[in-house]
Write an enzyme that holds these catalytic residues in place. Structure first.
Site, PDB file in Angstrom:
ATOM      1  N   SER A   1      10.576 -10.052 -15.435  1.00 54.03           N
ATOM      2  CA  SER A   1      10.002  -8.713 -15.268  1.00 54.03           C
ATOM      3  C   SER A   1       8.836  -8.475 -16.222  1.00 54.03           C
ATOM      4  O   SER A   1       8.781  -9.051 -17.311  1.00 54.03           O
ATOM      5  CB  SER A   1      11.076  -7.656 -15.551  1.00 54.03           C
TER       6      SER A   1
ATOM      7  N   ARG B   1     -19.583  24.661  20.625  1.00 55.85           N
ATOM      8  CA  ARG B   1     -18.316  25.244  20.166  1.00 55.85           C
ATOM      9  C   ARG B   1     -17.474  24.302  19.312  1.00 55.85           C
ATOM     10  O   ARG B   1     -16.484  24.715  18.721  1.00 55.85           O
ATOM     11  CB  ARG B   1     -17.502  25.726  21.382  1.00 55.85           C
TER      12      ARG B   1
ATOM     13  N   ARG C   1      -1.887  -4.846   2.043  1.00 56.02           N
ATOM     14  CA  ARG C   1      -3.320  -4.678   2.315  1.00 56.02           C
ATOM     15  C   ARG C   1      -3.872  -5.877   3.068  1.00 56.02           C
ATOM     16  O   ARG C   1      -3.176  -6.870   3.256  1.00 56.02           O
ATOM     17  CB  ARG C   1      -4.053  -4.426   0.996  1.00 56.02           C
TER      18      ARG C   1
END
Ligand code: UD1
Ligand code: MG
Length: 454
Positions: free
Chosen positions: A402, A15, A330
């Site tokens: 930046s 099932r 990570r």
């Protein structure tokens, strides 16, 4: 008393409609049968035998536990036949406890009370009284004494009204059980060797069959389909969440918290909704975690604030750091104290020393960053040129303008400043401004082109 545990896990689990054996489906990230093995070990079992049938290799590989004994039941001829397959390994045990690989949440305290019941008799059963007993084996009693178990398919109309059911879990004297199993027959509605038939045999021999009952009825519930799997997952998560709250963690909504592994924690930890904790995680004192954050196999020190929507994996975050929203750490990332990692920043296999900030839209991979460094928005460490990966090293107090690309291997000296929009391919000296962009021009007399025709 030497305790042997037999775990029945040979059923196919039709099932589930799955190519994965049923007992390998997971609750809280652990296979069903893994939960049962953990419980058996926690009880102090001297030997644990798993009876496998369908997908045996797959089960053995997934569980990969050298302390287990595996017994094959090639054909599923019934629960009694299944236990018999394990008895060869039980010869030196005094008592045998039968558990089910698809009944994952039986508590240790419940099983201890069952074991207790068996101290002065040869057979004890774990039973529960249900409002709807349909499908289960019924416990037949005469003047309060258990006389036998009758399966649903073999039960008379009157017997079907009995609400006390057999969870399937039982404990028996090893030698007596071996004798009973040898005399089982399959002349019943399902043509199977029923384990439950040992009850009447024991009673015939004058054994007083004792019963114990679970603290909570879900403990005897099995998984037959994915609806039951989800129900037990929720129930298990609820139990875990309640325990954590009692230990002093604030969960904004215990129904929207998932722990798939082990969480160690300090005091006054606060978790907002939809936090998922996986594997081995430590959260120090006063750690706050915002909504929709996943933390996997990581160590988060005291006072850290992880804002909404972060994914943190195999990493360490130092005290009082601020992460997110929308940050991704990570594997092999180590942040020291007071580090700030802001939105849309990905860090991999990098060390960042105290007080440094990487606040907007950056990729930092294979990098060592000193203390008090400022990494400007949009900075990328180019650690990979398609074949090998190289490291970037940035000294203390450096300021990276930046939209800088740092092409590894490359080193930026301590106190160096990199002008915005630079592509840095060679080492940049300490305490110096380095920039690598074309000079800005303004062309006098230049006109925008005009549209030709219509
Ligand atoms: C069994 C009990 C029933 C009880 C119910 C509780 C018997 C005869 N009946 O019925 O009294 O109320 O469990 O859920 O024991 N298995 C094997 N090999 C086999 C047959 C089964 O390993 O040959 C395993 C299955 O994988 C499963 C467990 O034993 O984990 C129970 O088998 P199942 O067929 O579900 O028994 P039920 O008919 O539910
Ligand atoms: Mg069943």
């Amino acid at each position: 008393m030497k305790l042997g545990v037999v775990i029945l896990a040979a059923g196919q689990g039709t099932r589930m409609k799955s190519s994965l054996p049923k007992v390998l489906h997971r609750i809280a990230g652990r296979p069903l049968v893994g939960h049962v093995i953990d419980t058996a070990k926690a009880l102090g079992a001297d030997k644990v035998v798993v009876v496998y049938g369908h997908g045996g290799d797959q089960v053995q590989q997934a569980i990969n536990d050298p302390t287990l004994v595996w017994a094959e039941q090639a054909e599923q001829l019934g629960t009694g036949h299944a236990v018999e397959q394990a008895m060869f390994a039980m010869a030196d045990m005094d008592r045998v406890l039968v558990l089910y690989g698809d009944v994952p949440l039986t508590q240790q305290t419940t099983l201890n009370s069952l074991i207790q019941q068996s101290h002065d008799t040869a057979l004890a059963l774990l039973t529960v009284t249900l409002d709807d007993p349909a499908g289960y084996g019924r416990i037949v009693r005469v003047e309060g004494h258990v006389t036998r178990i009758v399966e649903q398919k073999d039960a008379s109309e009157i017997e079907q009204r009995i609400r006390e059911i057999n969870t399937g879990i039982l404990i028996a004297d090893r030698a007596r059980l071996a004798g009973w199993l040898g005399r089982l027959e399959s002349n019943n509605a399902q043509g199977e060797f029923y384990l439950t038939d040992v009850v009447a045999m024991a009673v015939d021999e004058g054994v007083e069959v004792k019963t114990a009952h679970p603290v909570d009825s879900f403990e005897g519930e099995g998984v037959n389909d994915r609806v039951q799997l989800a129900t037990l997952e929720r129930r298990h998560q609820q139990v875990q969440a309640e325990q954590l709250m009692r230990e002093g963690i604030t969960l904004r909504d215990p129904a929207r918290f998932d722990l798939r592994g082990r969480l160690q924690h300090g005091q006054d930890v606060e978790l907002d909704v939809n936090v998922l904790i996986e594997g081995e995680v430590t959260l120090g004192d006063g750690v706050r975690v915002g909504a929709n954050t996943v933390i996997r196999n990581s160590h988060i020190a005291d006072g850290v604030w992880i804002k909404e929507n972060c994914v943190i994996e195999d990493s360490e975050v130092g005290a009082d750091s601020i992460i997110g929203p929308f940050a991704r750490l990570r594997p092999a990332t180590t942040l020291a104290e007071r580090v700030h990692v802001g939105n849309f920043v990905e860090i991999k296999k990098s060390d960042v020393a105290a007080g440094s900030k990487i606040n907007h839209l950056s990729y930092i991979g294979d990098t060592t960053i000193g203390h008090s460094v400022n990494i400007g928005a949009g900075t990328i460490t180019c650690n990979y040129y398609g074949v090998n990966k190289f490291r970037t090293v940035i000294g203390d107090n450096a300021f990276i303008g930046s939209d800088t690309q740092l092409v590894a291997p490359v080193e930026v000296g301590a106190g160096a400043t990199i002008g915005a929009g630079s592509t840095i391919t060679r080492d940049a000296p300490a305490d110096t401004l380095t920039l690598s962009r074309a000079k800005q021009l303004s062309l006098k007399g230049w006109k925008r082109p005009e549209k030709q025709g219509d």
